[in-house]
Enzyme design. Structure first.
Site, short mmCIF file in Angstrom:
data_model
loop_
_atom_site.label_atom_id
_atom_site.label_comp_id
_atom_site.label_asym_id
_atom_site.label_seq_id
_atom_site.Cartn_x
_atom_site.Cartn_y
_atom_site.Cartn_z
N SER A 114 2.36 19.46 59.08
CA SER A 114 1.87 18.34 59.88
C SER A 114 2.65 18.17 61.18
CB SER A 114 1.89 17.06 59.05
OG SER A 114 1.27 16.00 59.74
N HIS A 115 3.38 17.07 61.31
CA HIS A 115 4.08 16.71 62.54
C HIS A 115 5.50 17.26 62.56
CE1 HIS A 115 4.77 13.85 59.38
NE2 HIS A 115 5.86 13.42 59.98
N ASP A 280 -0.99 15.68 66.65
CA ASP A 280 0.16 16.37 66.07
C ASP A 280 -0.16 17.82 65.74
OD1 ASP A 280 -1.52 15.82 63.91
OD2 ASP A 280 0.15 15.62 62.51
N ASP A 282 -1.10 19.57 63.09
CA ASP A 282 -2.31 19.96 62.36
C ASP A 282 -3.52 19.12 62.72
OD1 ASP A 282 -1.31 17.67 61.02
OD2 ASP A 282 -2.33 18.26 59.17
N ASP A 284 -4.18 15.75 62.50
CA ASP A 284 -4.65 14.57 61.79
C ASP A 284 -4.04 13.27 62.29
OD1 ASP A 284 -2.11 14.93 60.76
OD2 ASP A 284 -2.72 14.87 58.64
N ARG A 285 -3.09 13.35 63.22
CA ARG A 285 -2.49 12.14 63.77
C ARG A 285 -2.83 12.00 65.25
NH1 ARG A 285 3.04 10.76 60.69
NH2 ARG A 285 2.60 11.79 58.72
N LYS A 381 -7.30 11.88 57.68
CA LYS A 381 -7.18 11.22 58.97
C LYS A 381 -7.52 12.23 60.07
CE LYS A 381 -2.10 11.48 58.51
NZ LYS A 381 -1.93 11.48 57.05
#
Length: 551
Positions: A114-115, A280, A282, A284-285, A381
């Site tokens: 992710s982030h 981010d 991937d 999703d943010r 998300k």
């Protein structure tokens, strides 16, 4: 031909809220990745892996393509009949969810941390999503963990050469197929059914002084942003920043906040950008801001919910069936729900908790203060979704209020609902033992805190958040320690599970004001911040005197 490889369990392969995250060098240990992948197939919900369709992709970070090949070999040996893989292994997390749902796949494996930073010395992650397109629930992740504890062998097929991940189309092998798909197309087509692209295009054409700047932080969303913002909506190439996915994210920390997206923040302020946004690693943010206003994630989801049924076609068709937030997220969306007569849910941190509500038809829009926003169009998300939602809202409001900006839209929202001042202090990679002791001691002294007045705020309750899922009745305990004050202000202490080393202590501070809208958040919340540090004695337990990130 399938072969079995003898192995033994590794310690610490328990998936967190978003899968298993460790340093790359941990995943590169002999058998380590293979063990965890085999455990996923062992624990796949009924009817299991035999004959199943699996979506595979990730955020482009270092080691991803190697692991895609491992997943195909091990999955085929466990009976997976069809793999749907993003071209070059690339799929954003929301796109993977969209593809699982569109193709009625039996689940997916998403390769992302992710982030978190990427590269040979940084982080990697493996996450399993179920057939609804969402992160695996705790019953499944518990089964995966149990399989990692008892594993004695994994199975894999022997291939004469690696699978070609670059060429779009279907490749046939003995007993299974691999379909390489355009990583962007299905997601873009879905997005076009949700938002009013014609309205946004007209607004862009009629408002030449409106400017957009989107920063992918060298993560996966670059190709998606180009297809949507440039090709579909007509914004210029100069509206995009750092939109080439890189294995190490260009040495950047791909977390869309004011600290790590500093290049974007500086350009937005310097160039007086109307709408700035970032996503981010991937995808999703998201972060949304303008040259004169930062939209907190808590406020962002609340504003989207406020306008959704008024101007976003997807919600105009389906209506709003309920709203939700993670427990640490500010209560701004609660006020929208109350005003609209909608059901509101408060869930633990982790997107999987929203999935049951969506599948039951009780939730339309939800969000987390950790820069996650989304709806029931998928079960993850969705960073790009949130940015397009803001474009749709800005274009809509400008029809009746020419010149309306991010700041003026926020001002109108506060006048309607009041303002929930909110901030989050992150203390990253602190010693896990000290952080855990701090939480344990806070929990023990909680009852004695009730009735105390600190910096003018009187404590009325201290509790550990506990959630009973209204759909499957599962219970999640110890989800965050909450200190509640007599004016509804809150301080929340929580250990995050998204890091790969040590612990991250997160402190969330919230204060509601129905009349004062223009205070600086850090000024408005300083008495509560000081109270949080006093109550927790954080420096004593962690040695930290300053947070790593302030949101």
């Amino acid at each position: 031909m399938s072969v079995s490889v003898a192995t033994a369990p590794f310690d610490g392969q328990k998936p967190g809220t978003s899968g298993l995250r460790k340093r790359v060098v941990v995943f590169q240990q002999e058998h380590y990745t293979e063990n965890f992948v085999q455990a996923i197939f062992t624990a796949m919900p009924a009817p299991g892996a035999q004959g199943a369709t699996l979506v595979v992709g990730g955020d482009g970070r270092y080691y991803m393509r190697d692991v895609v090949q491992k997943i195909i070999r091990i999955g085929a040996a466990n009976g997976i009949a069809r793999f749907i893989v993003g071209q070059d292994g690339i799929l954003s997390t929301p796109a993977a969810s969209a593809i699982i749902r569109k193709h009625s796949a039996d689940g997916g494996i998403i390769l992302t941390a992710s982030h978190n930073p990427g590269g040979p010395t940084a982080d990697f992650g493996i996450k399993y999503n179920t057939r609804n397109g969402g992160p695996a629930p705790e019953s499944v992740t518990d089964a995966i963990y149990a399989a990692t504890l008892s594993i004695k062998e994994y199975r894999q097929v022997a291939l004469s050469a690696p699978v070609d991940l670059a060429t779009i189309g279907c490749q046939h092998f003995d007993g299974f197929d691999v379909e390489i798909v355009d990583c962007v197309s299905d997601y873009v087509e879905l997005t076009k059914t949700i938002f009013d692209f014609d309205l946004i295009r007209r607004f862009r054409e009629q408002t030449p002084d409106f400017s957009l700047l989107f920063d992918a932080l060298n993560g996966v969303t670059g190709p998606y942003a180009h297809r949507i913002f440039v090709d579909e909506l007509g914004f210029s190439e100069s509206s995009l920043e750092q939109c080439t996915p890189l294995e190490d994210f260009g040495g950047c920390h791909p977390d869309p906040n004011l600290t790590y997206a500093d290049k974007l923040v500086a350009r937005v302020e310097r160039e007086k950008v109307s709408l700035g946004a970032a996503s981010d690693g991937d995808g999703d943010r998201n972060m949304v801001l303008s040259h004169d206003w930062f939209v907190t994630p808590s406020d962002s989801v609340a504003v989207i919910a406020h306008y959704a049924a008024e101007c976003i076609p997807y919600f105009q068709r389906l209506g709003l069936r309920g709203l939700a937030r993670s427990m640490p997220t500010s209560c701004a969306i609660d006020r929208v729900a109350a005003a609209k007569g909608l059901e509101i849910f408060e869930v633990p941190t982790g997107w999987k908790f929203f999935g049951n509500l969506m599948d039951a038809g009780r939730l339309s829009i939800c969000g987390e203060e950790s820069f996650g926003t989304g709806s029931d169009h998928i079960r993850e998300k969705d960073g790009i979704w949130a940015v397009v939602a803001w474009l749709n809202i800005i274009a809509h409001v400008n029809q009746t209020q020419p010149g309306a900006s991010v700041r003026s839209i926020m001002r109108d929202f506060f006048q309607t609902h009041g303002r929930n001042y909110f901030t989050r202090y992150d203390y990253e990679e602190v010693a896990a033992d000290g952080a855990a002791q701090m939480i344990d001691d806070l929990r023990a002294k909680g009852p004695a805190l009730v009735g105390q007045t600190i910096n003018g705020y009187t404590i009325t309750d201290v509790n550990d958040f506990e959630y009973t899922d209204p759909i499957d009745h599962s219970v999640s305990r110890n989800q965050g320690l909450r200190v509640i004050f007599d004016d509804s202000s809150r301080i929340i202490f929580r250990l995050s599970g998204t890091g790969s080393e040590g612990a991250t202590v997160r402190i969330y501070i919230e204060r509601y004001d129905p009349t004062l809208f223009d205070l600086d958040a850090q000024v408005a919340l300083k008495p509560l911040v000081d109270a949080a540090l006093q109550i927790s004695e954080l420096t004593k337990y962690t040695g930290r005197t300053e947070p790593t990130v302030i949101t």
